[in-house]
Design an enzyme around this catalytic site. Structure first.
Site, mmCIF file in Angstrom:
data_model
loop_
_atom_site.group_PDB
_atom_site.id
_atom_site.type_symbol
_atom_site.label_atom_id
_atom_site.label_comp_id
_atom_site.label_asym_id
_atom_site.label_seq_id
_atom_site.Cartn_x
_atom_site.Cartn_y
_atom_site.Cartn_z
ATOM 1 N N CYS A 50 25.450 -56.135 -41.061
ATOM 2 C CA CYS A 50 25.289 -56.833 -42.413
ATOM 3 C C CYS A 50 25.740 -58.170 -42.225
ATOM 4 O O CYS A 50 26.621 -58.440 -41.314
ATOM 5 C CB CYS A 50 25.482 -56.176 -43.468
ATOM 6 S SG CYS A 50 27.279 -55.626 -43.532
ATOM 7 N N THR A 55 24.257 -66.973 -38.185
ATOM 8 C CA THR A 55 24.214 -68.120 -37.447
ATOM 9 C C THR A 55 24.209 -69.352 -38.491
ATOM 10 O O THR A 55 24.763 -70.558 -37.848
ATOM 11 C CB THR A 55 23.108 -68.329 -36.773
ATOM 12 O OG1 THR A 55 21.876 -68.112 -37.486
ATOM 13 C CG2 THR A 55 22.920 -67.337 -35.441
ATOM 14 N N ARG A 67 29.852 -62.398 -31.119
ATOM 15 C CA ARG A 67 28.161 -62.320 -31.078
ATOM 16 C C ARG A 67 27.951 -63.486 -30.025
ATOM 17 O O ARG A 67 28.131 -64.640 -30.447
ATOM 18 C CB ARG A 67 27.800 -62.443 -32.490
ATOM 19 C CG ARG A 67 26.066 -61.731 -32.441
ATOM 20 C CD ARG A 67 25.608 -62.095 -33.844
ATOM 21 N NE ARG A 67 24.368 -61.437 -34.019
ATOM 22 C CZ ARG A 67 23.487 -61.820 -34.913
ATOM 23 N NH1 ARG A 67 23.594 -62.740 -35.809
ATOM 24 N NH2 ARG A 67 22.406 -61.093 -34.957
ATOM 25 N N HIS A 119 19.517 -54.596 -32.739
ATOM 26 C CA HIS A 119 17.926 -54.163 -33.054
ATOM 27 C C HIS A 119 17.195 -53.864 -31.819
ATOM 28 O O HIS A 119 16.070 -54.245 -31.605
ATOM 29 C CB HIS A 119 17.169 -55.303 -33.755
ATOM 30 C CG HIS A 119 18.156 -56.259 -34.911
ATOM 31 N ND1 HIS A 119 19.131 -55.358 -35.531
ATOM 32 C CD2 HIS A 119 18.291 -57.447 -35.131
ATOM 33 C CE1 HIS A 119 19.675 -56.270 -36.285
ATOM 34 N NE2 HIS A 119 19.251 -57.441 -36.258
ATOM 35 N N ASP A 161 21.157 -54.871 -42.339
ATOM 36 C CA ASP A 161 20.697 -56.329 -41.929
ATOM 37 C C ASP A 161 20.762 -57.089 -43.240
ATOM 38 O O ASP A 161 20.283 -58.137 -43.331
ATOM 39 C CB ASP A 161 19.390 -56.574 -41.124
ATOM 40 C CG ASP A 161 19.457 -57.937 -40.567
ATOM 41 O OD1 ASP A 161 20.467 -58.432 -40.441
ATOM 42 O OD2 ASP A 161 18.232 -58.533 -40.383
ATOM 43 N N ASN A 167 16.053 -65.037 -42.686
ATOM 44 C CA ASN A 167 14.751 -65.362 -42.091
ATOM 45 C C ASN A 167 13.383 -64.518 -42.063
ATOM 46 O O ASN A 167 12.680 -64.358 -41.234
ATOM 47 C CB ASN A 167 14.941 -65.708 -40.373
ATOM 48 C CG ASN A 167 15.712 -66.660 -40.456
ATOM 49 O OD1 ASN A 167 15.517 -67.925 -40.896
ATOM 50 N ND2 ASN A 167 16.799 -66.518 -39.529
HETATM 51 C C1 0GY Z 1 19.845 -60.570 -37.979
HETATM 52 C C2 0GY Z 1 18.683 -61.480 -37.566
HETATM 53 C C3 0GY Z 1 18.606 -62.886 -37.413
HETATM 54 C C4 0GY Z 1 19.427 -63.649 -37.987
HETATM 55 C C5 0GY Z 1 20.780 -63.697 -37.703
HETATM 56 O O1 0GY Z 1 22.842 -64.774 -37.639
HETATM 57 C C6 0GY Z 1 21.763 -64.968 -37.902
HETATM 58 O O2 0GY Z 1 21.247 -65.899 -38.439
HETATM 59 O O3 0GY Z 1 21.386 -62.798 -37.176
HETATM 60 C C7 0GY Z 1 16.975 -63.399 -37.241
HETATM 61 O O4 0GY Z 1 16.730 -64.441 -37.833
HETATM 62 O O5 0GY Z 1 16.277 -62.612 -36.653
HETATM 63 O O6 0GY Z 1 20.109 -59.667 -37.337
HETATM 64 O O7 0GY Z 1 20.341 -61.144 -39.042
#
Ligand code: 0GY
Length: 304
Positions: free
Chosen positions: A32, A77, A124, A181, A257, A262
């Site tokens: 999460c 991110t 990560r 995932h 999650d 997104n």
């Molecule tokens: C997730 C998937 C996504 C994004 C991120 O850190 C993130 O921005 O992980 C994604 O856009 O597929 O696991 O949160």
């Protein structure tokens, strides 16, 4: 600082139902995120999206509502390598959250140690091109060597088509590797086809590789159940996730999650996501391993 959300951004669902599946005592939501709040923890300049706010308080309210005991908060991110929001969430969790950070090679040893103190247990590495700019693999390998000394592991996020190109790098990593995932299988391709077969082989040949069997809402082509209809969740993902859970019961993790960055099309009811679990971990023993034993061994080994 006020941030404007990416156009079309879907906010997390504020009224999740109570799951019908009763989580085992001590269950861990092992994937999460927190987003900001942007006014307190500004989003990173290099971000590829600007989300809504999703605070630690809101995350922990969801934890309690769904019946989880603990969280693993993964650096999103949109915060780049500024881990303050994630670390702040850990330090306000009463020891009930661990974290996964994003670091650059310039990170200092004192900073790594401070993060360890706060509860960070891994970094990560993200290879999803729409989310991050490229980081040279030798830099990542250098980071992996440093964090290995702290007993941390590496979480990797990539899409199934990219596994062949990344294989040699992944298999050279010196730590436990946790795949986000299931390596994002393309559900349009067969479960016994080459692509998913390669992922299974990756786990079979490398006992240090673990997988999160999370994100049916992201992987599903069939999508969620119709509103007000049956609560059967994301059916097309079930055989893929079930295969991983049953083949590698001691190396799987599960997470909501939340707040679901997104997502396009729909935002899941997190209560419904929890009801996905007994379809992929079909016995109390598999459920206990997935939700309690495995995450505790990886993130709270001192309590096991
Ligand atoms: C997730 C998937 C996504 C994004 C991120 O850190 C993130 O921005 O992980 C994604 O856009 O597929 O696991 O949160």
């Amino acid at each position: 600082m006020a941030f404007e959300k990416t156009p079309g951004w879907l906010d997390w669902y504020a009224g999740p139902t109570k799951p019908r599946f009763k989580l085992p005592a001590g269950a861990v939501d092992a994937h999460c995120h927190v987003f900001g709040p942007g006014a307190e923890f500004p989003f990173a300049a290099e971000r590829k999206y600007t989300p809504c706010d999703a605070s630690k308080r809101q995350l922990y309210a969801l934890r309690d509502h769904l019946g989880f005991a603990r969280n693993v908060v993964v650096q999103a991110t949109c915060h780049g390598a500024d881990n303050r929001a994630m670390v702040d969430a850990l330090t306000h969790s009463n020891g009930r959250a661990r974290g996964i950070a994003t670091v650059r090679k310039s990170v200092g040893d004192a900073e790594l140690l401070a993060m360890h103190e706060a509860g960070v247990r891994g970094v990560r590495f993200n290879f999803v091109k729409r989310l991050v700019d490229f980081t040279p693999k030798d830099e990542l390998m250098e980071i992996a060597g440093r964090i290995a000394k702290l007993g941390w592991h590496v979480v990797i996020y990539f899409e199934a088509v990219d596994l062949p190109e990344l294989w040699d790098f992944f298999t050279a990593l010196p730590t436990i590797i946790v795949v986000d995932h299931m390596g994002r299988p393309d559900l349009g391709k067969p479960i016994d086809g080459e692509e998913f077969g390669l992922f299974v082989k990756f786990m079979e040949q490398h006992p240090n590789v673990w997988s999160k069997v999370s994100c049916p809402e992201r992987l599903s082509i069939a999508g969620p159940p119709a509103l007000g209809g049956e609560r059967h969740p994301y059916r097309d993902v079930i055989p893929f996730a079930r295969r991983i859970v049953e083949t590698f019961p001691d190396r799987v993790l599960w997470g909501t999650d939340w707040p679901h960055p997104n997502l396009k099309g729909h935002m899941p009811d997190d209560g419904l996501l929890v009801d996905f679990i007994p379809h992929i971990a079909t016995t109390p023993e598999l459920q206990r391993k997935l939700l309690v034993d495995n995450p505790m061994r990886l993130y709270w080994p001192e309590e096991v």
